[in-house]
Write a protein that holds these residues in place. Structure first.
Motif, short mmCIF file in Angstrom:
data_model
loop_
_atom_site.label_atom_id
_atom_site.label_comp_id
_atom_site.label_asym_id
_atom_site.label_seq_id
_atom_site.Cartn_x
_atom_site.Cartn_y
_atom_site.Cartn_z
N LEU A 1 1.01 -1.31 0.11
CA LEU A 1 0.24 0.07 -0.10
C LEU A 1 1.05 1.13 0.00
O LEU A 1 0.75 2.44 -0.90
CB LEU A 1 -1.19 0.08 0.87
CG LEU A 1 -2.11 -1.26 1.29
CD1 LEU A 1 -3.53 -0.78 1.98
CD2 LEU A 1 -2.57 -0.59 -0.58
N THR A 2 2.21 1.59 0.56
CA THR A 2 2.99 2.29 0.59
C THR A 2 3.03 2.59 -1.12
O THR A 2 3.96 4.08 -1.13
CB THR A 2 4.09 2.39 1.93
OG1 THR A 2 4.78 1.41 0.88
CG2 THR A 2 3.36 1.90 2.93
N LEU A 3 3.62 1.81 -1.52
CA LEU A 3 3.73 2.24 -3.06
C LEU A 3 2.81 1.60 -4.11
O LEU A 3 3.21 3.05 -5.45
CB LEU A 3 4.26 0.37 -3.37
CG LEU A 3 5.35 -0.37 -2.28
CD1 LEU A 3 6.29 -1.29 -3.11
CD2 LEU A 3 6.86 0.83 -2.83
N VAL A 4 1.49 2.45 -3.51
CA VAL A 4 0.24 2.77 -3.82
C VAL A 4 -0.08 3.91 -3.54
O VAL A 4 -2.08 3.71 -3.63
CB VAL A 4 -0.28 1.46 -5.43
CG1 VAL A 4 0.41 1.04 -5.54
CG2 VAL A 4 -1.10 0.23 -3.92
N GLU A 5 0.25 4.67 -2.89
CA GLU A 5 -0.71 5.41 -2.31
C GLU A 5 -1.57 6.53 -2.64
O GLU A 5 -2.32 7.06 -2.70
CB GLU A 5 -0.19 6.45 -1.37
CG GLU A 5 1.21 5.85 0.18
CD GLU A 5 1.57 6.55 0.40
OE1 GLU A 5 2.90 7.73 0.33
OE2 GLU A 5 2.42 6.28 1.97
N ASP A 6 -1.29 6.56 -4.65
CA ASP A 6 -1.57 7.46 -5.20
C ASP A 6 -3.37 7.06 -6.21
O ASP A 6 -3.83 7.62 -6.34
CB ASP A 6 -1.49 8.12 -6.05
CG ASP A 6 -0.26 7.13 -7.66
OD1 ASP A 6 -0.04 5.64 -5.80
OD2 ASP A 6 -0.06 6.48 -9.16
N VAL A 7 -3.33 4.88 -5.62
CA VAL A 7 -4.36 5.08 -5.77
C VAL A 7 -5.53 4.28 -4.75
O VAL A 7 -5.13 3.92 -3.39
CB VAL A 7 -3.84 3.62 -6.91
CG1 VAL A 7 -4.94 2.52 -6.99
CG2 VAL A 7 -2.75 3.07 -7.83
N PRO A 8 -6.91 4.88 -4.79
CA PRO A 8 -7.96 4.96 -4.06
C PRO A 8 -8.17 3.60 -4.32
O PRO A 8 -8.48 2.52 -5.56
CB PRO A 8 -8.89 5.39 -4.60
CG PRO A 8 -8.39 5.91 -6.13
CD PRO A 8 -7.11 5.44 -6.35
N ILE B 1 -1.93 -4.39 -8.19
CA ILE B 1 -3.13 -3.03 -7.96
C ILE B 1 -3.19 -2.56 -9.00
O ILE B 1 -4.71 -1.67 -9.53
CB ILE B 1 -2.67 -2.41 -6.28
CG1 ILE B 1 -2.60 -3.22 -5.12
CG2 ILE B 1 -3.46 -1.44 -6.34
CD1 ILE B 1 -2.74 -2.80 -3.66
N ARG B 2 -1.90 -2.11 -8.95
CA ARG B 2 -1.99 -0.59 -10.63
C ARG B 2 -2.60 -1.01 -11.64
O ARG B 2 -3.22 -1.10 -11.92
CB ARG B 2 -0.62 -0.39 -10.74
CG ARG B 2 -0.09 0.45 -9.79
CD ARG B 2 1.23 1.60 -10.01
NE ARG B 2 2.37 2.15 -9.04
CZ ARG B 2 1.22 3.14 -8.84
NH1 ARG B 2 -0.08 3.84 -9.16
NH2 ARG B 2 1.60 4.04 -7.57
N GLN B 3 -2.37 -2.41 -12.17
CA GLN B 3 -3.08 -3.15 -13.30
C GLN B 3 -4.45 -3.12 -13.35
O GLN B 3 -5.11 -2.79 -14.25
CB GLN B 3 -2.41 -4.27 -13.85
CG GLN B 3 -0.51 -4.33 -14.13
CD GLN B 3 -0.38 -5.72 -14.30
OE1 GLN B 3 -0.79 -6.94 -14.11
NE2 GLN B 3 0.81 -5.65 -14.64
#
Length: 224
Positions: free
Chosen positions: A31-38, A211-213
């Motif tokens: 989660l710390t690597l995707v903090e910009d993803v809601p 998560i990003r994908q």
């Protein structure tokens, strides 16, 4: 421009599953690597040992039944302990004296999700796991569960009253059965957007990539 649609992640796991304990820490690192993803993270129940009665059994009886003997488990525990330690977790399985049925733990996590003061499910899940794997806490003891809830900001007396009933036993059981019906047999399992499932205590980087994908895909579909 429309707002980014939150990605729903259902995490199917059990509080007495050591790989779920490790997996939760790795997920939090992700989660710390995707903090910009809601995100909308939902902790879902799984019964690792559905055969254990509601009142629980001794740890010795459990290990003998599941692994053949206490000694047989010691090698497994040593390996799990090494992995847990590398993630900054304390795993002391030798302190566990009682093996619980986890339906009441899952009821507590479900209530924490819907707590009037906000979603506390992740905090309660973490507290229960720490009590069990780190401290050897007896999760069949209602006082242990009530105190865990209170530690996370839930109202102790309300939790005690609800635990004394069968409230939401059917809801939690239904959710666990739903996971089984979908073919989930190993945990932790992460279900992204209700359609992509990843099983096992995956590395943070892999989870972050997934998560990003999936988030990008979900939002591209929403924009069509």
């Amino acid at each position: 421009m429309s707002a980014v649609k939150p990605l729903t992640i259902d995490i199917v796991s059990d509080v007495v599953c050591p790989w779920c304990y490790i997996g939760k820490r790795r997920f939090e690192t992700a989660l710390t690597l995707v903090e910009d993803v809601p995100l909308d993270v939902r902790w879902r129940p799984f019964f690792l040992n559905p055969w254990v009665p509601r009142e629980g059994i001794s740890r010795e009886e459990y290990l003998s039944t599941k692994f053949g003997s206490v000694a047989e488990y010691e090698h497994i525990a040593s390996k799990v302990g090494e992995v847990a330690s590398a993630e900054g977790l304390v795993y002391q399985s030798d302190r566990i004296q009682r093996q619980p049925n986890t339906i009441d733990c899952h009821r507590l996590i479900y209530w924490a999700r819907h707590d009037p003061s906000g979603d506390k499910a992740a905090a309660v899940k973490q507290r229960l796991m720490e009590l069990y794997f780190r401290d050897g806490g007896d999760l069949t003891d209602v006082n242990v569960l009530v105190n865990a809830a209170a530690d996370c900001g839930m109202d102790a007396e309300t939790v005690r009253r609800r635990l004394a009933t069968d409230e939401d036993v059917d809801v939690v059981s239904s959710q666990a059965q739903e996971a089984a019906d979908k073919g989930i047999s190993g945990v932790p399992t992460y279900v992204f957007a209700g359609k992509y499932a990843v099983s096992g205590a995956q590395a943070p980087e892999q989870l972050a990539r997934a998560i990003r994908q999936v988030s990008a895909e979900v939002n591209a579909e929403a924009a069509e």
